[in-house]
Design a protein around this motif. Structure first.
Motif, short mmCIF file in Angstrom:
data_model
loop_
_atom_site.label_atom_id
_atom_site.label_comp_id
_atom_site.label_asym_id
_atom_site.label_seq_id
_atom_site.Cartn_x
_atom_site.Cartn_y
_atom_site.Cartn_z
N GLU A 1 0.83 -1.20 0.00
CA GLU A 1 0.00 0.00 0.00
C GLU A 1 0.87 1.25 0.00
N LEU A 2 1.89 1.27 0.85
CA LEU A 2 2.81 2.42 0.90
C LEU A 2 3.60 2.54 -0.40
N TYR A 3 3.88 1.39 -1.03
CA TYR A 3 4.68 1.39 -2.25
C TYR A 3 3.97 2.10 -3.39
N GLN A 4 2.65 2.17 -3.35
CA GLN A 4 1.91 2.88 -4.39
C GLN A 4 2.31 4.36 -4.42
N GLU A 5 2.64 4.93 -3.27
CA GLU A 5 3.11 6.31 -3.22
C GLU A 5 4.48 6.44 -3.87
N ASP A 6 5.33 5.42 -3.70
CA ASP A 6 6.62 5.41 -4.39
C ASP A 6 6.41 5.35 -5.90
N CYS A 7 5.49 4.50 -6.33
CA CYS A 7 5.25 4.33 -7.78
C CYS A 7 4.79 5.62 -8.43
N LYS A 8 3.96 6.38 -7.73
CA LYS A 8 3.46 7.63 -8.28
C LYS A 8 4.59 8.64 -8.50
N ALA A 9 5.68 8.50 -7.74
CA ALA A 9 6.80 9.45 -7.82
C ALA A 9 7.91 8.99 -8.76
N LEU A 10 7.75 7.81 -9.39
CA LEU A 10 8.79 7.30 -10.28
C LEU A 10 8.86 8.13 -11.56
N LEU A 11 10.07 8.22 -12.11
CA LEU A 11 10.24 8.82 -13.42
C LEU A 11 9.86 7.79 -14.48
N PRO A 12 9.32 8.22 -15.63
CA PRO A 12 8.98 7.25 -16.68
C PRO A 12 10.24 6.66 -17.30
N LEU A 13 10.13 5.43 -17.76
CA LEU A 13 11.25 4.81 -18.47
C LEU A 13 11.50 5.56 -19.78
N PRO A 14 12.78 5.76 -20.15
CA PRO A 14 13.06 6.44 -21.41
C PRO A 14 12.68 5.57 -22.61
#
Length: 249
Positions: A236-249
């Motif tokens: 559940e907490l990891y979803q907040e990390d995912c939202k902050a990820l940069l997109p893959l080039p």
């Protein structure tokens, strides 16, 4: 079930100190439908109590500690750890690359024969691809595969290959002070956690690439447990990390 537990603990005497069974790993193996014992119905508390007594008898008293750190979502830490494995019956003194998100305590691991620059890049790329993005900031040690010189003002001269890798994936690199690996305490703890829970007993592998893909899936499944401090599950907490990820080039 004590004789089985005893056998696993005595077998651990042949393994690295940091690659031995924990009570949780023993409990998980006993419950496992593939390698567990039919009719096993003990609680984790019962297993942990017996393991604690038996381990002192076999190994003596051991102590460990770690320092929890807090980071904003999307930041991650990177470190290698030591772990043995068999590849087609040949024993290797290998390395496992660990990436952890301190905000959620989600972690991923990849296993290699060494920890050179190629292993670092291959492992990070596999994890980036699996999670579908790139951490905005990555913390590293001052390893020679990345850092050529630590400057007096605290800056770093970086290897050309790492600069190209960093610019391609657009993440910011941060570095611990010299001889201060504890500054990235979350991944320091994750190195041991991955080894104890994913690499015990010593893995016997036929195809390393397939095994590494399996490790990523097992890391996803492991995130269903509760966070050790926060009142929420890791995934559940990891979803907040995912939202902050940069997109893959």
């Amino acid at each position: 079930f004590k004789s089985v537990i005893d056998e696993w603990l005595y077998e651990d005497k042949k393994a690295r100190r940091k690659q031995r069974h924990t009570a949780k790993r023993i409990y998980d193996r006993l419950k496992d439908p593939k390698e567990g014992i039919r009719g096993f119905d003990c609680s984790y508390r019962t297993v942990a109590g017996y393991v604690a007594v038996k381990r002192k008898e076999i190994f003596g008293k051991e102590k460990s500690a770690y320092i929890p750190l807090r980071h904003i979502p999307g930041e991650a830490q990177v470190d290698f750890g030591e772990s043995d494995f068999y590849l087609n019956s040949q024993l290797f003194s290998g390395k496992h690359l660990n990436l952890s998100f301190p905000h959620s305590n989600q972690g991923y691991v990849q296993l290699f024969k060494g920890e050179n620059q190629q292993c670092l890049f291959e492992g990070l790329l596999a994890i980036f691809t699996h999670i579908g993005g790139v951490p905005s900031r990555l913390w590293f040690d001052n390893t020679s595969t990345i850092v050529t010189k630590i400057l007096k003002n605290g800056g770093r001269n970086l290897t050309d290959d790492f600069l190209r890798f960093m610019e391609h994936y657009r993440f910011e690199a941060a570095f611990c002070n010299a001889h201060s690996g504890h500054e990235k305490g979350n991944v320091e703890g994750k190195v041991g956690y991955h080894r104890r829970n994913l690499l015990v007993p010593v893995p016997r592998i036929e195809n390393l690439q397939d095994f590494n893909q399996e490790l990523l899936s097992r890391c996803d499944a492991d995130a269903q447990r509760e966070h050790y401090r926060k009142d929420a599950a890791i995934n559940e907490l990891y979803q907040e990390d995912c939202k902050a990820l940069l997109p893959l080039p």
